[in-house]
Scaffold this motif. Sequence first.
Motif, PDB file in Angstrom:
ATOM      1  N   ALA A  73       0.813  -1.217   0.000  1.00  0.00           N
ATOM      2  CA  ALA A  73       0.000   0.000   0.000  1.00  0.00           C
ATOM      3  C   ALA A  73       0.845   1.266   0.000  1.00  0.00           C
ATOM      4  N   ALA A  74       1.945   1.266   0.753  1.00  0.00           N
ATOM      5  CA  ALA A  74       2.746   2.479   0.910  1.00  0.00           C
ATOM      6  C   ALA A  74       3.883   2.592  -0.093  1.00  0.00           C
ATOM      7  N   LEU A  75       4.406   1.466  -0.565  1.00  0.00           N
ATOM      8  CA  LEU A  75       5.610   1.470  -1.404  1.00  0.00           C
ATOM      9  C   LEU A  75       6.653   2.404  -0.790  1.00  0.00           C
ATOM     10  N   PRO A  76       7.053   2.120   0.455  1.00  0.00           N
ATOM     11  CA  PRO A  76       7.844   3.093   1.220  1.00  0.00           C
ATOM     12  C   PRO A  76       9.257   3.299   0.689  1.00  0.00           C
ATOM     13  N   ASP A 182       2.245  10.100  -6.296  1.00  0.00           N
ATOM     14  CA  ASP A 182       0.831  10.347  -6.606  1.00  0.00           C
ATOM     15  C   ASP A 182      -0.074   9.288  -5.966  1.00  0.00           C
ATOM     16  N   ASP A 183      -1.087   9.743  -5.239  1.00  0.00           N
ATOM     17  CA  ASP A 183      -1.983   8.816  -4.545  1.00  0.00           C
ATOM     18  C   ASP A 183      -2.779   7.968  -5.532  1.00  0.00           C
ATOM     19  N   GLY A 184      -3.208   8.540  -6.653  1.00  0.00           N
ATOM     20  CA  GLY A 184      -3.958   7.789  -7.641  1.00  0.00           C
ATOM     21  C   GLY A 184      -3.120   6.675  -8.266  1.00  0.00           C
ATOM     22  N   GLN A 185      -1.857   6.958  -8.522  1.00  0.00           N
ATOM     23  CA  GLN A 185      -0.968   5.934  -9.075  1.00  0.00           C
ATOM     24  C   GLN A 185      -0.708   4.826  -8.049  1.00  0.00           C
ATOM     25  N   ASP A 191      -4.113  -1.961  -6.214  1.00  0.00           N
ATOM     26  CA  ASP A 191      -5.200  -2.813  -6.722  1.00  0.00           C
ATOM     27  C   ASP A 191      -4.652  -3.888  -7.660  1.00  0.00           C
ATOM     28  N   LEU A 192      -3.712  -3.510  -8.520  1.00  0.00           N
ATOM     29  CA  LEU A 192      -3.123  -4.479  -9.446  1.00  0.00           C
ATOM     30  C   LEU A 192      -2.338  -5.547  -8.685  1.00  0.00           C
ATOM     31  N   VAL A 196      -3.131  -9.538  -8.792  1.00  0.00           N
ATOM     32  CA  VAL A 196      -2.127 -10.505  -9.240  1.00  0.00           C
ATOM     33  C   VAL A 196      -1.900 -11.570  -8.168  1.00  0.00           C
ATOM     34  N   GLN A 197      -1.860 -11.161  -6.907  1.00  0.00           N
ATOM     35  CA  GLN A 197      -1.650 -12.135  -5.831  1.00  0.00           C
ATOM     36  C   GLN A 197      -2.808 -13.129  -5.745  1.00  0.00           C
TER      37      GLN A 197
END
Length: 227
Positions: A73-76, A182-185, A191-192, A196-197
């Motif tokens: 979710a965060a991709l920190p 960007d929050d939308g990205q 979601d993708l 996939v998982q």
Amino acid sequence: MLIAIPDLLSREEIQRVRAIIDAAEWVDGNATSGVQSALAKANEQLPEGSDAHARAGAIILDALAASPLFVAAALPLKVFPPLFNRYGKGQTFGTHVDNAIRIRRGSDFRIRSDLSMTVFLEEPDRYDGGELRIEGLFGDQSVKLPAGHAVLYPSSSLHRVEPVTRGRRVASFFWIQSMVRDDGQRRILFDLDRAVQRLAGELGQGDTSVIELTGVYHNLLRTWAEA
């Protein structure tokens, strides 16, 4: 996007964190406030840079690193060292937006605050009020989660902590600079990734569609990421 992360901390980790911070000395929460926040904020905070702050924060950072949901979710890129606050009866934090840049006191560590996170450290039946209210395109969302659960939301959101009317609200809070600004990205990638998982669980990691969609995910991440 607003993402709840259940059971970020185990029961044993909650007990360890609470043993550390409950035994520490606390200070006025405005020690870390910006000008706007100081006008709206009434709470207590664990002193930033204290031994208790470092030890309790390390437990939370370890839990974040071990959480696939948080990472997806965060991709920190950077995580601000977790801070800790508590609200007693009558205390609150009025509507505000978090500062765009957060600087760790006494250091050159700084991040762009893309995401804010609250980790609840008190069971909800032990206090009244204290809900985290986050304003969004679809209205206010009220968040009051069990101890050990967390919520992740855009730092650009207007949000507040409702007045506590009984007991004490205890939580950790901090900010994340994401690889994807960007929050939308980030929402698309999240979601993708989840889709996939699910497909991989049904079809297997070697399925052609799973491999192709995994490639789409990483190519989008490669296009949007700042690392």
